[in-house]
Write an enzyme that holds these catalytic residues in place. Structure first.
Site, short mmCIF file in Angstrom:
data_model
loop_
_atom_site.label_atom_id
_atom_site.label_comp_id
_atom_site.label_asym_id
_atom_site.label_seq_id
_atom_site.Cartn_x
_atom_site.Cartn_y
_atom_site.Cartn_z
CB THR A 78 1.66 -4.03 2.56
OG1 THR A 78 1.43 -2.53 2.89
CG2 THR A 78 1.26 -4.51 3.94
CG ASP A 79 4.54 0.76 2.17
OD1 ASP A 79 3.40 0.46 2.33
OD2 ASP A 79 5.12 1.76 1.92
CD GLU A 80 -1.12 0.75 4.08
OE1 GLU A 80 -2.01 0.35 5.12
OE2 GLU A 80 -1.53 1.08 3.16
CE LYS B 106 -0.38 -8.19 3.00
NZ LYS B 106 -0.39 -9.59 2.01
CE1 TYR C 111 -3.89 -5.11 3.24
CE2 TYR C 111 -2.61 -3.24 3.63
CZ TYR C 111 -2.87 -4.01 2.73
OH TYR C 111 -1.85 -4.53 1.97
#
Ligand code: NAD
Ligand code: DAU
Length: 356
Positions: free
Chosen positions: A132-134, A162, A158
Site C-alpha cells: 500500500t501507499d500508506e 504493512k 495497519y
C-alpha cells in the site's frame, strides 16, 4: 498454476475473477475467510475446475507447504492481510499476526519450496507482495507524490504492519535471493468492496437513509484507482517486473473525501432519487476524526508506466459511475454482507446512529 492468498477479499476476489476471465491458468486460492473474506464474490466460479479454494491461514506453514508441493505454482501473489485502518486502531493484534508474522511465515515456506525447484522453474518463479501507499506516511499539501524512493513513515498500526511486511519481503530477496516483486498501490474502489470502507459505506448508508459519516473536515486526500486497474497492474508486474523491485501503482486521481461523498450523492440523486425529492447530500454528517488520520496520499506512478508500460484504463468519472451502478444492481450481495459480523462492527465503531 498460481497461488493467490486473500483471494476472497475485495482486491483478491476481483483479481481471481479477472485472471480467470482472461486466461485458463488455474488458481489455488488460500484465504482464511476472516470477516472480510466473502466467497459470494466468487459464486460465478462454482464448478469451475480452474479455481481451487482452500480455507486457511498464510501463517500455517504445514498447510502452505502442502499446497505448494501438491500444486507446484509458478508464482504466489500475496493479497492476504488485515486491511482496515480503523480496525487496526481498535485492535492492532490481528494486523501484527497476519501482516507481519503471517507474511514472515509465508516467505519462509515459499523460500523452502523455491529452493526445491529445478533450475528452470526456480528461475521462472515469482512471489508478488501486494502492499500500500500508506507505508510512506502523510504528504504535505504541496509535496511531490510518493515515488518508490520515498522514505517509509507509517503512521497507523495497519500501515506499520504493512511496512514491516514490505521490509521482510525486501530482506528475503537480498539475503536469500527469493525472487520477489512488491507493488505499493493507492486507494482502490469498485465492485465487491466491503462496506466498512469509505466509498461502499457511503453508497450503502445513503440508500438505507442513514447518516454519511465524514471524518473531521473531510479534506483528507486519497488517490483513487479502479480495482480492475490495480489487477491489471499486478498482472503486468508479475509478467515483466524486475526482480527485487517495488512499483508504485496509482490513478493520478487525488480527491478530498468530502468531494467523493458529494459525488456519490449526486450519482445516487440521478440513478435512484430519494422518494422525498431531497438530495442524499442532506445525509452527510461530520463525525470525530480518525486518530492520527493521514492528511494526504498521492502516488507517482511513472516508474511502472515507463518500465512496464502500465497505465490505468478507467477514469474516475467512469469508474465511480460503474461502482455506484454495481451496488444498485447487487442489493443481495450487500444484504448478505450486512447480515454478518459487519453489523456488530458498525455499531461498535459508529454507535447506534449509523449502525446497520
Ligand atoms: P480485504 O480486507 O478486502 O481482504 C483481505 C482478504 O485476506 C480477506 O479475504 C481475508 O479473509 C484474507 N485474510 C486475512 N487474513 C488472512 C490470513 N492470515 N491468511 C489467509 N487469508 C487471510 O483487503 P483488500 O482491500 O482486498 O486488500 C488486499 C491487499 O491489498 C492487502 O494486502 C492490502 O494491504 C492491499 N491494498 C489494499 C488497498 C485498498 O484500497 N483496499 C490499496 C492498496 C493495497
Ligand atoms: O491507501 C491505500 C489504503 O486505502 C489501503 O492500504 C487500505 O487497505 C484501504 O483500507 C484504504 O485505507 P483508507 O484508510 O484510506 O480507506 P478508508 O476507506 O477506510 O478511508 C478513506 C478515507 O475516508 C480516509 O481518509 C478516512 C475517510 N473515512 C472513512 C470512513 C470509513 C471517512 O471520512 N468516513 C468513514 O466512515
Amino acid at each position: 498454476m498460481i497461488l493467490v492468498t486473500g483471494g476472497a477479499g475485495f482486491i483478491g476476489g476481483n483479481f481471481v475473477l479477472d485472471w480467470l476471465a482472461q486466461s485458463n491458468e488455474p488458481i489455488v486460492n488460500l484465504d482464511k475467510l476472516t470477516y472480510a473474506g466473502n466467497l459470494e464474490t466468487l459464486a460465478g466460479l462454482q464448478g469451475d475446475a480452474r479455481h481451487i479454494f482452500v480455507q486457511g491461514d498464510i501463517g500455517d506453514k504445514t498447510l502452505v507447504a502442502e499446497l505448494l508441493q501438491t500444486h507446484r505454482p509458478r508464482a504466489v501473489v500475496n493479497f492476504a492481510a488485515e486491511s482496515h485502518v480503523d480496525r487496526s486502531i481498535h485492535g492492532p493484534e490481528d494486523f501484527i499476526l497476519t501482516n507481519v508474522v503471517g507474511t514472515f511465515r509465508l516467505l519462509e515456506t515459499v523460500r523452502h519450496y523455491w529452493l526445491s525447484l529445478g533450475d528452470e522453474d526456480k528461475a521462472a518463479f515469482r512471489l508478488l507482495h501486494v502492499s500500500t501507499d500508506e507505508v510512506y506516511g502523510s504528504l504535505a499539501p504541496d509535496a511531490a507524490a510518493f515515488t518508490e524512493d520515498h522514505v517509509y513513515e507509517p503512521n497507523s498500526p495497519y500501515s506499520a504492519s504493512k511496512a514491516a511486511s514490505d521490509h521482510l519481503v525486501r530482506a528475503w530477496h537480498h539475503t536469500y535471493g527469493l525472487p520477489v516483486l512488491t507493488t505499493n498501490c493507492s486507494n482502490n474502489y469498485g465492485p465487491y468492496h466491503f462496506p466498512e470502507k469509505l466509498i461502499p459505506l457511503m453508497i450503502v448508508n445513503a440508500l438505507a437513509g442513514k447518516p454519511l459519516p465524514v471524518y473531521g473536515d473531510g479534506m483528507q486526500i486519497r488517490d483513487w484507482l479502479y480495482v480492475q486497474d490495480h489487477c491489471s497492474a499486478i498482472r503486468t508486474v508479475l509478467d515483466k517486473g524486475r526482480l527485487g523491485e517495488t512499483y508504485n501503482v496509482g490513478g493520478w486521481n487525488e480527491q478530498p473525501n468530502i468531494e467523493i461523498v458529494r459525488l456519490i450523492c449526486r450519482l445516487l440523486d440521478e440513478l435512484r432519487p430519494r422518494a422525498d425529492g431531497l438530495s442524499y447530500a442532506t445525509q452527510i454528517t461530520h463525525v470525530t476524526d480518525r486518530p492520527g488520520h493521514d492528511r494526504r496520499y498521492a502516488i507517482d506512478a511513472r516508474k511502472i508506466e515507463r518500465e512496464l508500460g502500465w497505465k490505468p484504463a478507467e477514469t474516475f468519472e467512469t469508474g465511480i459511475r460503474k461502482t455506484v451502478a454495481w451496488y444498485l444492481a447487487h442489493p443481495d450481495w450487500v444484504a448478505n454482507v450486512q447480515s454478518g459480523s459487519y453489523r456488530d462492527w458498525v455499531s461498535h465503531h459508529y454507535g447506534a446512529s449509523v449502525a446497520a
